[in-house]
Design a protein around this motif. Structure first.
Motif, PDB file in Angstrom:
ATOM      1  N   THR A  10       0.847  -1.185   0.000  1.00  0.00           N
ATOM      2  CA  THR A  10       0.000   0.000   0.000  1.00  0.00           C
ATOM      3  C   THR A  10       0.885   1.239   0.000  1.00  0.00           C
ATOM      4  O   THR A  10       1.934   1.273   0.640  1.00  0.00           O
ATOM      5  N   ARG A  11       0.445   2.218  -0.725  1.00  0.00           N
ATOM      6  CA  ARG A  11       1.202   3.466  -0.816  1.00  0.00           C
ATOM      7  C   ARG A  11       0.681   4.405   0.258  1.00  0.00           C
ATOM      8  O   ARG A  11      -0.510   4.597   0.408  1.00  0.00           O
ATOM      9  N   ASP A  12       1.592   4.989   0.993  1.00  0.00           N
ATOM     10  CA  ASP A  12       1.230   5.923   2.055  1.00  0.00           C
ATOM     11  C   ASP A  12       1.327   7.333   1.482  1.00  0.00           C
ATOM     12  O   ASP A  12       2.420   7.868   1.307  1.00  0.00           O
ATOM     13  N   ASP A  13       0.182   7.905   1.146  1.00  0.00           N
ATOM     14  CA  ASP A  13       0.157   9.239   0.537  1.00  0.00           C
ATOM     15  C   ASP A  13       0.013  10.366   1.560  1.00  0.00           C
ATOM     16  O   ASP A  13      -0.225  11.506   1.173  1.00  0.00           O
ATOM     17  N   ARG A  14       0.145  10.023   2.824  1.00  0.00           N
ATOM     18  CA  ARG A  14       0.047  11.085   3.826  1.00  0.00           C
ATOM     19  C   ARG A  14       1.232  12.040   3.697  1.00  0.00           C
ATOM     20  O   ARG A  14       2.306  11.657   3.241  1.00  0.00           O
ATOM     21  N   ASP A  46      -1.165  12.656  16.579  1.00  0.00           N
ATOM     22  CA  ASP A  46      -1.648  12.464  15.213  1.00  0.00           C
ATOM     23  C   ASP A  46      -0.522  12.277  14.203  1.00  0.00           C
ATOM     24  O   ASP A  46      -0.786  12.009  13.034  1.00  0.00           O
ATOM     25  N   ALA A  47       0.722  12.416  14.648  1.00  0.00           N
ATOM     26  CA  ALA A  47       1.870  12.252  13.760  1.00  0.00           C
ATOM     27  C   ALA A  47       2.627  10.981  14.123  1.00  0.00           C
ATOM     28  O   ALA A  47       2.814  10.677  15.300  1.00  0.00           O
ATOM     29  N   ALA A  68       1.637  12.225   8.830  1.00  0.00           N
ATOM     30  CA  ALA A  68       0.333  12.462   9.449  1.00  0.00           C
ATOM     31  C   ALA A  68      -0.679  12.712   8.343  1.00  0.00           C
ATOM     32  O   ALA A  68      -0.317  12.985   7.201  1.00  0.00           O
ATOM     33  N   GLU A  69      -1.948  12.619   8.689  1.00  0.00           N
ATOM     34  CA  GLU A  69      -3.007  12.894   7.712  1.00  0.00           C
ATOM     35  C   GLU A  69      -3.006  14.353   7.275  1.00  0.00           C
ATOM     36  O   GLU A  69      -3.313  14.677   6.142  1.00  0.00           O
TER      37      GLU A  69
END
Length: 110
Positions: A10-14, A46-47, A68-69
């Motif tokens: 899965t790619r983490d686009d955050r 959140d990070a 983080a988001e």
């Protein structure tokens, strides 16, 4: 089944900030028994803050990755690191500037 291919990574686009910390300052970032790093993580829940286990092969640095988001959560974690380890403030400030520029560039393409 045993012959099934593994699931795709899965790619983490955050939003992410990657900071190279001089090896001599990594201990100050981590703190005694991990206390400083734990305090950063508690102050910025959140990070995701991760410190590479090993130094860079060609440089005396370690990679710290923050995700983080929301980019403001990454920036807050960078600020917190800069407050707790003042010698890292110029590095964290530069990473915040880059994060801000990258986020604006991404927003412009959407």
């Amino acid at each position: 089944p045993a012959f099934a291919p593994p699931p795709p990574a899965t790619r983490d686009d955050r939003p992410v900030a990657r900071v190279e910390i001089p090896e001599g300052l990594v201990g100050r970032l981590i703190g005694k028994r991990g206390a400083t790093l734990a305090a950063v993580r508690a102050a910025c829940p959140d990070a995701d803050v991760n410190v590479a286990a090993k130094a860079h092969a060609l440089k005396a640095t370690r990679l710290v990755t923050l995700r983080a988001e929301d980019p403001s959560h990454v920036a807050a974690a960078l600020d917190d690191i800069g407050r707790r380890v003042p010698d890292l403030k110029p590095i964290t400030d530069a990473a915040k500037t880059y994060l801000h520029e990258e986020f604006l560039a991404r927003a412009a393409t959407v």
